[in-house]
Design a protein around this motif. Sequence first.
Motif, mmCIF file in Angstrom:
data_model
loop_
_atom_site.group_PDB
_atom_site.id
_atom_site.type_symbol
_atom_site.label_atom_id
_atom_site.label_comp_id
_atom_site.label_asym_id
_atom_site.label_seq_id
_atom_site.Cartn_x
_atom_site.Cartn_y
_atom_site.Cartn_z
ATOM 1 N N SER A 341 0.804 -1.225 0.000
ATOM 2 C CA SER A 341 0.000 0.000 0.000
ATOM 3 C C SER A 341 0.837 1.276 0.000
ATOM 4 O O SER A 341 0.331 2.333 -0.377
ATOM 5 C CB SER A 341 -0.926 0.018 1.221
ATOM 6 O OG SER A 341 -0.175 0.031 2.424
ATOM 7 N N GLN A 345 2.837 3.623 -7.107
ATOM 8 C CA GLN A 345 2.069 3.075 -8.228
ATOM 9 C C GLN A 345 2.603 1.680 -8.551
ATOM 10 O O GLN A 345 3.808 1.472 -8.655
ATOM 11 C CB GLN A 345 2.184 3.962 -9.466
ATOM 12 C CG GLN A 345 1.303 3.464 -10.616
ATOM 13 C CD GLN A 345 1.308 4.436 -11.786
ATOM 14 O OE1 GLN A 345 1.819 5.547 -11.677
ATOM 15 N NE2 GLN A 345 0.736 4.027 -12.895
ATOM 16 N N SER A 377 -3.399 -3.239 -1.198
ATOM 17 C CA SER A 377 -2.994 -2.093 -2.011
ATOM 18 C C SER A 377 -3.490 -0.766 -1.448
ATOM 19 O O SER A 377 -3.237 0.291 -2.031
ATOM 20 C CB SER A 377 -3.478 -2.264 -3.455
ATOM 21 O OG SER A 377 -4.885 -2.453 -3.491
ATOM 22 N N GLU A 379 -5.299 2.530 -0.601
ATOM 23 C CA GLU A 379 -6.207 3.472 -1.271
ATOM 24 C C GLU A 379 -6.124 3.393 -2.788
ATOM 25 O O GLU A 379 -6.963 3.974 -3.486
ATOM 26 C CB GLU A 379 -5.882 4.907 -0.827
ATOM 27 C CG GLU A 379 -6.175 5.204 0.633
ATOM 28 C CD GLU A 379 -7.670 5.300 0.914
ATOM 29 O OE1 GLU A 379 -8.457 5.395 -0.046
ATOM 30 O OE2 GLU A 379 -8.037 5.262 2.098
ATOM 31 N N ARG A 380 -5.086 2.693 -3.316
ATOM 32 C CA ARG A 380 -4.869 2.678 -4.767
ATOM 33 C C ARG A 380 -4.960 1.243 -5.295
ATOM 34 O O ARG A 380 -3.950 0.519 -5.297
ATOM 35 C CB ARG A 380 -3.511 3.288 -5.112
ATOM 36 C CG ARG A 380 -3.388 4.761 -4.787
ATOM 37 C CD ARG A 380 -2.020 5.303 -5.159
ATOM 38 N NE ARG A 380 -0.975 4.725 -4.310
ATOM 39 C CZ ARG A 380 -0.672 5.186 -3.102
ATOM 40 N NH1 ARG A 380 -1.325 6.217 -2.606
ATOM 41 N NH2 ARG A 380 0.284 4.622 -2.388
ATOM 42 N N PRO A 383 -3.996 -1.319 -11.014
ATOM 43 C CA PRO A 383 -4.639 -0.909 -12.268
ATOM 44 C C PRO A 383 -4.582 -1.965 -13.374
ATOM 45 O O PRO A 383 -4.741 -1.624 -14.541
ATOM 46 C CB PRO A 383 -3.834 0.337 -12.654
ATOM 47 C CG PRO A 383 -2.467 0.073 -12.124
ATOM 48 C CD PRO A 383 -2.667 -0.690 -10.855
ATOM 49 N N VAL A 394 -8.309 -3.812 -0.302
ATOM 50 C CA VAL A 394 -8.202 -2.355 -0.379
ATOM 51 C C VAL A 394 -8.864 -1.762 0.868
ATOM 52 O O VAL A 394 -9.540 -2.473 1.614
ATOM 53 C CB VAL A 394 -8.880 -1.795 -1.653
ATOM 54 C CG1 VAL A 394 -8.208 -2.336 -2.902
ATOM 55 C CG2 VAL A 394 -10.374 -2.125 -1.669
ATOM 56 N N ALA A 398 -11.843 3.051 -0.385
ATOM 57 C CA ALA A 398 -11.491 2.802 -1.788
ATOM 58 C C ALA A 398 -12.440 1.782 -2.406
ATOM 59 O O ALA A 398 -12.794 1.889 -3.592
ATOM 60 C CB ALA A 398 -10.049 2.305 -1.881
#
Length: 663
Positions: A341, A345, A377, A379-380, A383, A394, A398
């Motif tokens: 986390s 990225q 991961s 808050e993000r 992808p 998460v 989020a």
Amino acid sequence: MNKTYCPSLTEYKRRVARVVNIGGLPMGGDFPIRVQSMTTVDTMDTLGSVEQTLRMVEAGCEYVRITAPSIKEAQNLLEIKKELRKRGCNVPLIADIHFTPNAAELAARIVEKVRVNPGNYADKKKFEEIEYTDTTYAAEVERIRERFRPLVQICKQYGTAMRIGTNHGSLSDRILSRYGDTPLGMVESALEFLRLCEEENYYDVVLSMKASNTQVMVQAYRLLVQKLDEEGLQPYPLHLGVTEAGEAEDGRIKSAVGIGTLLEDGLGDTVRVSLTEAPEAEAPVARMLIDRYTGRAAQAKPIKPLVGEEPINPFQYIRRTTHEVGDFGGLNVPRVITDLSRLPQLEYADLRAAGHLYSSFLDKFQMSDLGADYIYSGERPVPFMLPNGLKEIVTHSAWVDAGQRLEHFPLMTVATYVADFSQLHPTLNFLTAELDALDATLLERLRTETTVVLALTTTNAHAMPELRRAFFELMNAGVTCPVVVRRTYAVDNPAQTQLDAATDVGGLLIDGLGDGISLCTDLLPAQEQAAWLRDIDALNQLSFGILQAARTRMSKTEYISCPSCGRTLFDLQETTAMIRKRTDHLKGIKIGIMGCIVNGPGEMADADYGYVGVGKGKIALYRGQEVIKKSVPEERAVDDLIELMREDGRWIEKEVVEEPVGV
């Protein structure tokens, strides 16, 4: 059932043991927990033994043990001692004895302490099942006592201390016939010798209950303390150690799981970390384990005491009963969650830190044996599509913001959970909480909850006992939800983090507490992301290492290798490295690597296969405790070991893995 084995389950209180003076350096009582190790040089090599002893003392060793397998080695202890004293080194010496009472009786007149193993001191070890009546059993005990009595009298006369050191793997046939291969058998083996010592009014005794299996080792020490108290015997000091812990990271983790668990409860007066490395490498590790408890009582936050009886049996491994949530709890192995986390990225290659290797050439992921089950991961969300088998956690916010996707699982605080029960994932939710949050309202809710996995945390310096106390709260309230143990460490000192985590989490697993592990770091990345990922990768590997050391999830080959001594018949470090290189892909197999017949096959205990030195350049190969090949030339012994595994259908060829990107 009397479960009392330590001064307190919720406060750090060191057990007050009887003081035993060893060559002017006392142990027990209020004296510091001492560090010891053992030489690996041939005892007949006087100068070699002296030089190695000096290096060990320089590294922090306070007692030095030297093997004396026969009269000639026992006699040469005098020459070693003379040379050490001539060089100004007054370290107390301990003679290590197996099988040879006459060597022990001579050594006791020379050194400051002798160590005897009740499993093979004038006792039988032929791996035979013998039926004893009460009469024949008592007669055998009396025979052994009479053989042991002269040593006790010599030690008393010369002011020599003694360690009665039981080893799990070398219990006598007689003990095995009555008590089985159990912690109780280990304790009774030592008590038979100890009772005679007390009859002779000899009390300069130290006790140990060593095993390679950390569960057995911890249970045996606890049971020993309880039995001493129950029988009204003296509170003798304890020497702590895990036998045949191995080398490198695995050896340190395994030692910390066993030794650290007991230190947490205030047990232990001297420590030896048994590594298949140079003996001077052992003392610093022991010191790191011990120093964690300097000032512990003052640093710790008070933990509310337990009301009523503890809900576990500290002398037997029984996993806490839980209901299944997703793939947590029930009969599932403990799961590993890797925290990603704090990375800015995530890219494909970054999942390598969680044990999932991306090959750009093949455009696919390959999972290692140490591949995490979940990543966090924060808050993000990631992808891209995760590799098959890897799941994502998460934050609750989020999860809500992203539309409550079913492939994501939310981690929430107690406040969020209590405020709104409607926004929950239909199958799996994670709830982070500390002990103080487990009030009557939350416990009542959790008692009927079917989709929550609790993530227990603590900021208490006395971490393991507080987490254990939280488990007791859940069990006494009838809460059966699975629990992940979540601990945060500063990874600026990886060696200390390794020992701390193995103690904190391993101590719980030993008692059957915990359905998952999540190790995190509280440091912000102060270096390039590649270096930061290496830290996360280390924590991921550490998680699997702790589970393996606690015998709760076997994910890699386990090497039960002795630390070497003057009896060793081959280069243990070199041989262990060679065997590891060719077999480390065999998931879950246990291989014992023993330098001499004293440590094998008995000390291998529950190894699947054994590689044991039986003569110069000669190796015996074992399946379990049965010798299969008696005298194999050393140069072909590893090939024959692999062939034995092949015959059993347990050998697989090592895969060639495509090197991942980002290396």
